[in-house]
Write an enzyme that holds these catalytic residues in place. Structure first.
Site, PDB file in Angstrom:
ATOM      1  N   GLY A  14       0.813  -1.204   0.000  1.00 28.02           N
ATOM      2  CA  GLY A  14       0.000   0.000   0.000  1.00 28.02           C
ATOM      3  C   GLY A  14       0.848   1.257   0.000  1.00 28.02           C
ATOM      4  O   GLY A  14       2.085   1.201  -0.036  1.00 28.02           O
ATOM      5  N   ASP A  35       0.914  -8.604   2.272  1.00 34.72           N
ATOM      6  CA  ASP A  35      -0.234  -7.894   1.725  1.00 34.72           C
ATOM      7  C   ASP A  35      -1.095  -8.901   0.963  1.00 34.72           C
ATOM      8  O   ASP A  35      -0.554  -9.794   0.304  1.00 34.72           O
ATOM      9  CB  ASP A  35       0.226  -6.778   0.770  1.00 34.72           C
ATOM     10  CG  ASP A  35      -0.793  -5.664   0.608  1.00 34.72           C
ATOM     11  OD1 ASP A  35      -1.923  -5.967   0.179  1.00 34.72           O
ATOM     12  OD2 ASP A  35      -0.460  -4.502   0.883  1.00 34.72           O
ATOM     13  N   GLY A  40      -3.724  -3.000  -2.187  1.00 30.64           N
ATOM     14  CA  GLY A  40      -2.311  -2.731  -2.448  1.00 30.64           C
ATOM     15  C   GLY A  40      -1.936  -3.044  -3.887  1.00 30.64           C
ATOM     16  O   GLY A  40      -2.703  -3.665  -4.634  1.00 30.64           O
ATOM     17  N   ASP A  60      -3.565 -12.776   3.579  1.00 37.91           N
ATOM     18  CA  ASP A  60      -4.595 -12.007   4.265  1.00 37.91           C
ATOM     19  C   ASP A  60      -4.414 -12.191   5.770  1.00 37.91           C
ATOM     20  O   ASP A  60      -4.562 -13.313   6.282  1.00 37.91           O
ATOM     21  CB  ASP A  60      -5.978 -12.503   3.825  1.00 37.91           C
ATOM     22  CG  ASP A  60      -7.122 -11.736   4.482  1.00 37.91           C
ATOM     23  OD1 ASP A  60      -6.869 -10.894   5.369  1.00 37.91           O
ATOM     24  OD2 ASP A  60      -8.288 -11.988   4.103  1.00 37.91           O
ATOM     25  N   LYS A  95     -12.918  -7.088   9.390  1.00 35.89           N
ATOM     26  CA  LYS A  95     -12.136  -8.279   9.744  1.00 35.89           C
ATOM     27  C   LYS A  95     -10.647  -7.957   9.917  1.00 35.89           C
ATOM     28  O   LYS A  95     -10.007  -8.480  10.831  1.00 35.89           O
ATOM     29  CB  LYS A  95     -12.328  -9.363   8.681  1.00 35.89           C
ATOM     30  CG  LYS A  95     -13.698 -10.022   8.738  1.00 35.89           C
ATOM     31  CD  LYS A  95     -13.913 -10.974   7.579  1.00 35.89           C
ATOM     32  CE  LYS A  95     -13.079 -12.218   7.709  1.00 35.89           C
ATOM     33  NZ  LYS A  95     -13.414 -13.206   6.642  1.00 35.89           N
ATOM     34  N   TYR A 149     -15.111   1.381   9.134  1.00 40.51           N
ATOM     35  CA  TYR A 149     -13.701   1.758   9.261  1.00 40.51           C
ATOM     36  C   TYR A 149     -13.426   2.353  10.635  1.00 40.51           C
ATOM     37  O   TYR A 149     -12.477   1.939  11.321  1.00 40.51           O
ATOM     38  CB  TYR A 149     -13.339   2.754   8.168  1.00 40.51           C
ATOM     39  CG  TYR A 149     -11.887   3.161   8.144  1.00 40.51           C
ATOM     40  CD1 TYR A 149     -10.893   2.230   7.851  1.00 40.51           C
ATOM     41  CD2 TYR A 149     -11.496   4.472   8.388  1.00 40.51           C
ATOM     42  CE1 TYR A 149      -9.551   2.594   7.811  1.00 40.51           C
ATOM     43  CE2 TYR A 149     -10.165   4.854   8.347  1.00 40.51           C
ATOM     44  CZ  TYR A 149      -9.197   3.913   8.065  1.00 40.51           C
ATOM     45  OH  TYR A 149      -7.866   4.279   8.028  1.00 40.51           O
ATOM     46  N   LYS A 153     -11.092   0.480  13.620  1.00 42.73           N
ATOM     47  CA  LYS A 153      -9.882   1.077  14.190  1.00 42.73           C
ATOM     48  C   LYS A 153     -10.019   1.311  15.688  1.00 42.73           C
ATOM     49  O   LYS A 153      -9.045   1.155  16.449  1.00 42.73           O
ATOM     50  CB  LYS A 153      -9.584   2.396  13.473  1.00 42.73           C
ATOM     51  CG  LYS A 153      -9.141   2.230  12.027  1.00 42.73           C
ATOM     52  CD  LYS A 153      -7.842   1.450  11.923  1.00 42.73           C
ATOM     53  CE  LYS A 153      -7.283   1.437  10.517  1.00 42.73           C
ATOM     54  NZ  LYS A 153      -6.012   0.696  10.412  1.00 42.73           N
ATOM     55  N   TYR A 163      -3.953  -6.311  25.136  1.00 50.29           N
ATOM     56  CA  TYR A 163      -2.742  -7.156  25.106  1.00 50.29           C
ATOM     57  C   TYR A 163      -1.598  -6.502  25.876  1.00 50.29           C
ATOM     58  O   TYR A 163      -0.811  -7.190  26.530  1.00 50.29           O
ATOM     59  CB  TYR A 163      -2.322  -7.412  23.652  1.00 50.29           C
ATOM     60  CG  TYR A 163      -2.824  -8.730  23.119  1.00 50.29           C
ATOM     61  CD1 TYR A 163      -1.976  -9.822  22.967  1.00 50.29           C
ATOM     62  CD2 TYR A 163      -4.155  -8.890  22.767  1.00 50.29           C
ATOM     63  CE1 TYR A 163      -2.432 -11.041  22.480  1.00 50.29           C
ATOM     64  CE2 TYR A 163      -4.636 -10.099  22.277  1.00 50.29           C
ATOM     65  CZ  TYR A 163      -3.766 -11.165  22.133  1.00 50.29           C
ATOM     66  OH  TYR A 163      -4.231 -12.368  21.658  1.00 50.29           O
ATOM     67  N   THR A 179      -2.526  11.940   5.065  1.00 50.56           N
ATOM     68  CA  THR A 179      -1.153  11.872   4.567  1.00 50.56           C
ATOM     69  C   THR A 179      -1.186  11.758   3.058  1.00 50.56           C
ATOM     70  O   THR A 179      -2.104  11.177   2.492  1.00 50.56           O
ATOM     71  CB  THR A 179      -0.438  10.649   5.186  1.00 50.56           C
ATOM     72  OG1 THR A 179      -0.512  10.742   6.614  1.00 50.56           O
ATOM     73  CG2 THR A 179       1.021  10.595   4.769  1.00 50.56           C
TER      74      THR A 179
END
Length: 328
Positions: A14, A35, A40, A60, A95, A149, A153, A163, A179
């Site tokens: 990507g 990727d 990508g 994946d 996912k 999305y 995130k 974790y 960006t």
């Protein structure tokens, strides 16, 4: 002779992932790029394919990830990142942020590796405060078109901190603001590549809404530097990396027309649901903890980006598809 550090970078083909591969190889590390190529492009890493310190694996990360040998670092950058992509493949987006993150955190735990996950300014949703600092919890619609999305995130951040707190895993979280730079797909629906492509074709530049909504744009080399410093820091909470220089979308469009010498005019379409009205990072933490701030001014960054796109073929400069972005 010191053994080289070994790093796994997901989303390596990507835009940001490929630049990160470049940076870590330049630092003398061995890079494993991963990727599934759903968004990508192997062209982004073609120059690395024969490099002795680079290996590419098509996989994946939502499926179990197996890497032989040691790993020192993992950078999780696998995810659709534009509205066109995550509205076209919403399940995959969810996912990779959930199952993919879980798999990579498990890998980091088994390898005793430090992991940095790529979060986003989208965790702030359509913000009610500006600039957005890391202690702002956001204004997100979980069932809106951008929710797949945003919530992927936000879950990714929560899983990463779980974790860190429960297993003592070394984790880092970067919240990436807009960006830009070479290797961004021209047809991914984001403002800057879309404007540049339209300007280079002398077509009307498409602004959604009235153009008063604001964004802040960080050049890719500055973004990569911030990410690199965060990875090597000892700070585990989220850190914004972006450029606080805020301007309206109308100003951006006019600036690109001027820089490209285009004959384009500007047209307006309806603003998509839940599209943020403001986007500006507070970067106090990055300045204090990482000693980082952006250095590439927008004019210089845009000139480099436009020069990259000018070298593309006419086929690459094909008409943009706004179908998914306009869905309600």
């Amino acid at each position: 002779m010191r053994e080289k550090k070994r790093v796994l970078i997901t989303g390596a083909a990507g835009f940001l992932g490929s630049h990160l591969c470049d940076r870590f190889i330049a630092e003398g590390m061995q890079v494993i790029g991963m990727d599934n190529l759903i968004t990508g492009d192997l062209k982004n890493i073609a120059h690395l394919q024969q490099h002795e310190n680079f290996t590419f694996i098509e996989h994946d990360v939502s499926q179990f990830v197996r890497i032989t040998g040691k790993l020192d670092y993992i950078l999780h950058f696998a995810s659709p990142a534009s509205p066109i992509d995550y509205l076209r493949i919403p399940i995959q987006t969810l996912k990779v942020g959930s199952l993919g993150t879980h798999n990579l955190l498990g890998l980091a735990k088994s390898k005793k590796a430090r992991i940095l996950v790529a979060s986003t300014s989208e965790v702030y949703g359509d913000p009610l405060v500006s600039p957005q600092s890391e202690d702002y919890w956001g204004n997100v619609n979980p069932v809106g078109p951008r929710g797949v999305y945003d919530e992927a995130k936000r879950f990714q951040e929560a899983m990463t901190m779980a974790y860190h707190n429960f297993h003592g895993l070394e984790t880092r979280i970067v919240r990436i603001f807009n960006t830009y730079g070479p290797r961004m797909r021209l047809n991914d629906g984001r403002a800057l590549p879309t404007f540049i492509a339209q300007a280079l074709r002398d077509e009307q530049l498409t602004i959604f809404g009235d153009g008063t909504q604001t964004r802040s744009f960080c050049y890719v080399s500055d973004q990569v530097e911030g990410i690199f410093r965060l990875l090597l820091s000892d700070y585990s909470l989220p850190v914004n990396i972006g450029n606080p220089d805020e301007l309206s979308m109308l100003d951006v469009a006019q600036e690109i027309i001027q820089l490209t010498g285009s004959k384009s005019t500007i047209g307006f379409q309806e603003l998509p649901l839940d599209d943020p009205k403001q986007r500006r990072p507070a970067i106090t933490k990055a300045k204090e903890i990482l000693k980082w701030e952006p250095h590439v001014n927008r004019a210089t960054g845009l000139e480099k980006t436009i020069a990259y796109y000018k070298n593309l073929t006419k086929q690459d400069l094909k008409q943009q598809d706004f179908t998914y972005y306009n869905k309600k």
